[in-house]
Design a protein around this motif. Sequence first.
Motif, PDB file in Angstrom:
ATOM      1  N   PRO A 341       0.821  -1.226   0.000  1.00 45.23           N
ATOM      2  CA  PRO A 341       0.000   0.000   0.000  1.00 45.23           C
ATOM      3  C   PRO A 341       0.850   1.270   0.000  1.00 45.23           C
ATOM      4  O   PRO A 341       0.341   2.332  -0.354  1.00 45.23           O
ATOM      5  N   GLU A 342       2.140   1.138   0.375  1.00 51.85           N
ATOM      6  CA  GLU A 342       2.996   2.322   0.405  1.00 51.85           C
ATOM      7  C   GLU A 342       3.717   2.567  -0.923  1.00 51.85           C
ATOM      8  O   GLU A 342       4.349   3.595  -1.099  1.00 51.85           O
ATOM      9  N   PRO A 390      -7.148  -2.977  -1.500  1.00 52.14           N
ATOM     10  CA  PRO A 390      -6.824  -1.564  -1.265  1.00 52.14           C
ATOM     11  C   PRO A 390      -8.035  -0.833  -0.693  1.00 52.14           C
ATOM     12  O   PRO A 390      -9.172  -1.154  -1.019  1.00 52.14           O
ATOM     13  N   VAL A 391      -7.775   0.168   0.100  1.00 53.88           N
ATOM     14  CA  VAL A 391      -8.864   0.857   0.786  1.00 53.88           C
ATOM     15  C   VAL A 391      -9.650   1.771  -0.141  1.00 53.88           C
ATOM     16  O   VAL A 391     -10.867   1.887  -0.023  1.00 53.88           O
ATOM     17  N   ASP A 392      -8.990   2.405  -1.105  1.00 53.00           N
ATOM     18  CA  ASP A 392      -9.679   3.468  -1.837  1.00 53.00           C
ATOM     19  C   ASP A 392     -10.665   2.969  -2.880  1.00 53.00           C
ATOM     20  O   ASP A 392     -11.421   3.749  -3.441  1.00 53.00           O
ATOM     21  N   ALA A 404      -1.830  -2.088   7.653  1.00 55.34           N
ATOM     22  CA  ALA A 404      -2.139  -0.716   7.268  1.00 55.34           C
ATOM     23  C   ALA A 404      -2.424  -0.621   5.769  1.00 55.34           C
ATOM     24  O   ALA A 404      -1.817  -1.323   4.965  1.00 55.34           O
ATOM     25  N   GLY A 405      -3.359   0.240   5.405  1.00 54.88           N
ATOM     26  CA  GLY A 405      -3.588   0.566   3.997  1.00 54.88           C
ATOM     27  C   GLY A 405      -4.451  -0.419   3.241  1.00 54.88           C
ATOM     28  O   GLY A 405      -4.673  -0.235   2.049  1.00 54.88           O
ATOM     29  N   VAL A 406      -4.915  -1.452   3.913  1.00 59.27           N
ATOM     30  CA  VAL A 406      -5.803  -2.401   3.229  1.00 59.27           C
ATOM     31  C   VAL A 406      -7.066  -2.573   4.061  1.00 59.27           C
ATOM     32  O   VAL A 406      -7.136  -2.190   5.225  1.00 59.27           O
ATOM     33  N   VAL A 407      -8.085  -3.146   3.416  1.00 56.93           N
ATOM     34  CA  VAL A 407      -9.349  -3.386   4.108  1.00 56.93           C
ATOM     35  C   VAL A 407      -9.620  -4.887   4.189  1.00 56.93           C
ATOM     36  O   VAL A 407      -9.026  -5.678   3.444  1.00 56.93           O
TER      37      VAL A 407
END
Length: 497
Positions: A341-342, A390-392, A404-407
């Motif tokens: 995610p980074e 991915p979150v977005d 972090a950064g994932v759902v």
Amino acid sequence: MSESPIEHEDEQDLPEQIAIRLEKRERLNALGDAYPVSLPITHTIAQVRAAYPELEIDVATGDEVAVVGRVMFQRNTGKLCFATLQAGSGERIQAMLSLDKVGEEQLELYKELVDLGDHLFVAGEVITSKRGELSILVTDWKMAAKTIRPLPNLHNELGEEFRVRHRYLDLIVRDRAREVVKIRAQVMASMRKTFADAAYLEVETPMLQTIHGGASARPFKTHSNAFDTELFLRIAPELFLKRAVVGGIDRVFEINRNFRNEGADRTHSPEFAMLEAYEAFGDYNVMAELTQRLIQNAAMDVFGTHQVVLEDGTVNDLGGEWARISMFESLSAAAGVEITPETPIAELKKLADKEGLEIDHPQHGKYVEELWEHFVKGDLINPTFVMDFPVDTSPLVRNHRSKAGVVEKWDLYIRGYEQATGYSELVDPVIQRERFVEQMKLAAAGDPEAMKLDEDFLKALEFGMPPTGGMGMGVDRLLMSLTGLGIRETIMFPLVK
RNA sequence: GGGCCUCUAGCUCAGUUGGUUAGAGCAACGGACUUUUAAUCCGUGGGUCGAGGGUUCGAUCCCCUCGGGGCCUACCA
């Protein structure tokens, strides 16, 4: 398309075969009734066949039966006529009409008035012919329903378009068409049983919605005269089922139609059956287990095995514990570079460009998903849960509890197709509002599929939704996975222009 | 959305490098036949060749427009 010839006033314009059958209908009505309201049926064709599994050649049983069936074959001779009758469920039996049993008048009327395709009632003794065929030696016959149009030729396969436009004929003529209808019904029954065993309640939520939500797709629009307002056919039931969970329906599911105003192809239909289920105090792991159970139970209930044989003869192995892979890890492994995610979006874009991918509404997560589909998706033959998105691109899913950064979202892939999706649902009303606002920015930027803000749904969340796991599955696609057929074969009456 | 292909009898399909009257199998009609099962045998009828326009002495065939369908491609959590 030409209008129906039967509507022409001038009988001269009718196709020959229809004109002749209409005359026969008139004669039958003059003699009695071409469409009698009831008939003294004693057995189904299946019952007769089951009662005499192995008779010798040329046997007379002495047993009298009365059955109905559609005439599928006729072999008329001078004094002895044969007809093959077919039940709606497909079983067949032969009827024999001989001069000495029915008399000259009835035999002549039979030959003159009965055509291929007619529903025929026959009463008589169960026998076998000199060739050993189980038959009814007819003493009485009656037209059960006269057909006006000829059945299609039974000796050639029907064209695909003709089958879809005349499914009722396809069902009469082709065993597999009937089977598929039956399989679909059995799969539905199996899934409802799995849900019932887990104390789920089945509900129905609105098809007509003032705001379409719960998915990213273009809707069909319509208009309500009474409310003088624009309405949308639903693209997903998600936001209403979540309202039900807020209301304390802790285990809830719905099987119903969704409508999406998008392309139609071998795996997409404008209207399609969707299963969604929500379980309070569950999470995406619980929903993955439920999904595996639903599909494995369906395979076992309908086919008696987890190794289902598809249309092309290949075996789809649905058995065992299904694999779970991480989206980012599987993508990194397949692409040969570490992607997290980074990873800067510029780097993702570079990789996408190198692979020749064009991405419409570029966000970080969109790149990741497109790259994942490009590198990994095609290789997923056996059932596989792809975990942690991915979150977005997942505005309705809660952030991962530790990464972090994932759902907490999975997609289930079977034979390379997306079969189902599952979430640990986002229940925090503040974060949910932020996610919707992000979607609205995308909509403002021209993404026609971005979600709309649903104030009433947010209000429901503000009253407190318990931690919940959710899943959604395309029912037509499940049928495809179980049979290997295209979506227009698993839907009995798919949309045709 | 882009590209390629396709539409002929009730059904499945041939065919015409533009030429008298467009064919087959099944189905239908008339006749023969008491054990057939895609019955058989003799005979007969059935077509706006997707629709409209154009080129031509002549179009089902060539050209254009429109419509239906298919495949590929794009899009579709």
